[in-house]
Design a protein around this motif. Structure first.
Motif, short mmCIF file in Angstrom:
data_model
loop_
_atom_site.label_atom_id
_atom_site.label_comp_id
_atom_site.label_asym_id
_atom_site.label_seq_id
_atom_site.Cartn_x
_atom_site.Cartn_y
_atom_site.Cartn_z
N PHE A 71 -34.70 24.35 -90.50
CA PHE A 71 -35.66 25.47 -90.42
C PHE A 71 -36.64 25.31 -89.26
O PHE A 71 -37.56 26.10 -89.12
CB PHE A 71 -36.45 25.57 -91.73
N GLY A 72 -36.43 24.27 -88.48
CA GLY A 72 -37.34 24.04 -87.37
C GLY A 72 -36.68 24.21 -86.03
O GLY A 72 -35.75 25.01 -85.87
N ARG A 73 -37.16 23.44 -85.09
CA ARG A 73 -36.67 23.53 -83.71
C ARG A 73 -35.39 22.72 -83.54
O ARG A 73 -35.18 21.71 -84.21
CB ARG A 73 -37.72 22.97 -82.76
N VAL A 74 -34.61 23.17 -82.60
CA VAL A 74 -33.48 22.38 -82.14
C VAL A 74 -34.04 21.35 -81.16
O VAL A 74 -34.91 21.69 -80.34
CB VAL A 74 -32.44 23.29 -81.43
N PRO A 97 -50.50 36.96 -90.52
CA PRO A 97 -49.81 37.09 -89.23
C PRO A 97 -50.20 36.06 -88.16
O PRO A 97 -50.82 36.38 -87.16
CB PRO A 97 -50.21 38.49 -88.79
N TYR A 98 -49.83 34.85 -88.43
CA TYR A 98 -49.96 33.79 -87.43
C TYR A 98 -48.64 33.04 -87.41
O TYR A 98 -47.79 33.23 -88.26
CB TYR A 98 -51.09 32.84 -87.80
N GLN A 99 -48.54 32.16 -86.46
CA GLN A 99 -47.29 31.41 -86.33
C GLN A 99 -47.29 30.21 -87.26
O GLN A 99 -48.36 29.72 -87.66
CB GLN A 99 -47.13 30.96 -84.88
N MET A 100 -46.10 29.74 -87.59
CA MET A 100 -46.00 28.54 -88.42
C MET A 100 -44.75 27.76 -88.04
O MET A 100 -43.85 28.29 -87.40
CB MET A 100 -45.99 28.90 -89.91
N GLU A 101 -44.74 26.52 -88.45
CA GLU A 101 -43.59 25.66 -88.20
C GLU A 101 -43.16 24.99 -89.49
O GLU A 101 -44.00 24.74 -90.38
CB GLU A 101 -43.96 24.56 -87.20
N ILE A 102 -41.89 24.70 -89.58
CA ILE A 102 -41.35 23.95 -90.72
C ILE A 102 -40.77 22.66 -90.18
O ILE A 102 -39.91 22.69 -89.29
CB ILE A 102 -40.27 24.77 -91.46
N ILE A 103 -41.27 21.57 -90.68
CA ILE A 103 -40.82 20.26 -90.20
C ILE A 103 -40.16 19.53 -91.37
O ILE A 103 -40.82 19.23 -92.38
CB ILE A 103 -42.00 19.44 -89.64
#
Lengths: 337, 135
Positions: free
Chosen positions: A63-66, A171-177
């Motif tokens: 669910f995060g970045r490559v 409405p802000y950005q989020m990350e899943i780590i």
């Protein structure tokens, strides 16, 4: 103008620039992909064909970045959770689809298009405009009150955390780590008071009794359903939040089952089943898509800084919210007796 | 002078922040309420300890050996900003005899921290005005 709108949009504009009118974003953004509406507010949406879902070494969804890339989830602004209900098939409830069509037609005809409970502040229809919601009498009345005063007391206006599914509707950005080696997943949010969630993936049970301390975000335990769906059970919420900007109330009896999928690299599908026997007569499910913003990073955002809304906020009796506490037995001025 | 202003401002923040943090947005009747009823020169203190179990409001008036158990709470939502609330309860007087309590009031300031409940309090043969605010 309601509380959250004042606080949220100030930063939203700063982060993303002029993108979409708030009144539009609230209702149109974030409809489930199954409805063919795409997701989010339209910002950061990827052009071109859907790219394959990234996966971790064990085959579960990443669910995060490559590795080697940047990117964040651009959470949409869902102002009214009552317009996001889906059925067992994941499709919007027919009555909601009709209400959206009617609102779109009204907009086309020069009307406000807000009769179905959508939009920003004015013209809200209250509980009667959402007959599909499993209201209890008090929750309907409380929602009507919040509609009438245009969400004046929205806890997010105090810069309190959204809590529950509203974390994914602010409405802000989020990350899943994901940290499979630690059996935990951490979600970090730019907005929503710059907060994080921790999801335990170690197979633990919920704490019982007083050990389950009620909190804004609740206690979250996750598991994989196959390799595509992350299921997160949440309970232990306090009563310091609303479900959304429109003011759907909830109680500390609420539990939430979230289902997270990533059908493509560019899209996260979020679904939450809300079961609150203290406020609603039966569970209901809401869903929407969240677009991936390729190359994005989380900026710092401090809600409390320069929050002037609270300085001028007065309660129904004309008292400043940040005023002296009344003395026992003394009726504050301005009552309707 | 300026430092004095700053001191007052800091004190206001200290007082105000806990009030905000303590906000509660569940059932507006739930919680602990305190106030008085009866004549101003000889008021009776009130402590309401109320809970919402998903079906009804339960609780106690003036918890303790002579506390009154809430029997029923009925709401009238006709006015969206001032709900009508009728409470019946049964307690004991100082000699241990049963005493019926009847409360007929308005619940106001529903969304604010300082929720207000006021109206008429009837206890035994006495009747008077009451005002309670949510703690």
């Amino acid at each position: 103008m309601g509380a959250t709108a004042a606080v949220v949009f100030a930063s939203s504009v700063w982060v993303f620039g002029q993108e979409q009118a708030p009144g539009q974003a609230g209702q149109e953004g974030g409809a489930p992909a199954a409805a063919g509406r795409g997701g989010g507010r339209g910002r950061g949406r990827q052009a071109g064909p859907a790219l394959p879902t990234p996966r971790l070494a064990d085959g579960t969804v990443n669910f995060g970045r490559v590795p080697g890339e940047k990117g964040v989830w651009a959470v949409p602004y869902i102002t009214n959770m009552g317009m996001q209900l889906v059925g067992d098939d994941g499709q919007p409830l027919p009555a909601i689809a009709q209400a959206r069509q009617a609102a779109a037609a009204a907009r086309g005809a020069g009307g406000g298009g807000r009769a179905a409970g959508g939009g920003g502040g004015g013209g809200r229809g209250g509980s009667k405009s959402e007959p599909w919601m499993p209201w209890m009498p008090w929750s309907a009345a409380m929602y009507d009150y919040n509609s009438k005063n245009e969400s004046k007391y929205d806890p997010e206006g105090y810069c309190l955390p959204p809590g529950g599914p509203r974390m994914m509707a602010t409405p802000y950005q989020m990350e899943i780590i994901q940290m499979p080696e630690h059996n935990r997943i951490v979600m970090i949010f730019e907005g929503a008071t710059h907060i994080w969630r921790e999801i335990y993936m170690d197979g633990r049970k919920f704490p019982e009794g007083d050990l389950l301390n009620p909190t804004y975000l609740g206690y979250s335990i996750g598991r994989w359903e196959g390799k595509d769906t992350l299921v997160v059970e949440n309970t232990g919420f306090n009563e310091n939040t609303w479900l959304d900007y429109f003011g759907h109330p909830h109680t500390d009896k609420m539990s939430v089952t979230e289902r997270w999928t990533r059908p493509s690299k560019q899209t996260l599908h979020y679904q939450a089943t809300i079961n609150d026997p203290g406020a609603y007569t039966k569970p209901f499910t809401v869903a929407w898509d969240v677009p991936w913003r390729d190359g994005g990073e989380l900026p710092e955002y401090i809600c409390q800084e320069n929050n002037r809304y609270l300085n001028r906020l007065e309660d129904d009796l004309g008292q400043p919210i940040f005023g002296p506490r009344p003395q026992p037995g003394v009726k504050p001025s301005g009552g309707t007796r | 002078m300026r430092s004095r202003v700053l001191l007052v401002f800091a004190f206001a923040i200290i007082v105000a922040v806990p009030a905000t943090v303590g906000a509660q947005f569940g059932h507006p009747m739930k919680g602990q309420w305190s106030g008085e009823w009866g004549p101003k020169n000889s008021p009776n203190r009130i402590l309401l300890n109320l809970d919402w179990d998903g079906k009804e409001i339960t609780g106690t008036i003036n918890p303790g050996p002579n506390g009154a158990t809430v029997k029923s709470v009925v709401f009238d939502y006709t006015n969206p900003v001032a709900w009508g609330v009728k409470i019946t309860a049964e307690g004991k007087d100082s000699s241990g005899k049963p005493v019926a309590i009847s409360v007929d009031g308005k619940l106001e300031n529903l969304g604010a921290y300082t929720k207000l409940f006021h109206g008429t309090w009837t206890q035994g043969g006495q009747k008077g005005e009451f005002v309670v605010t949510r703690n």
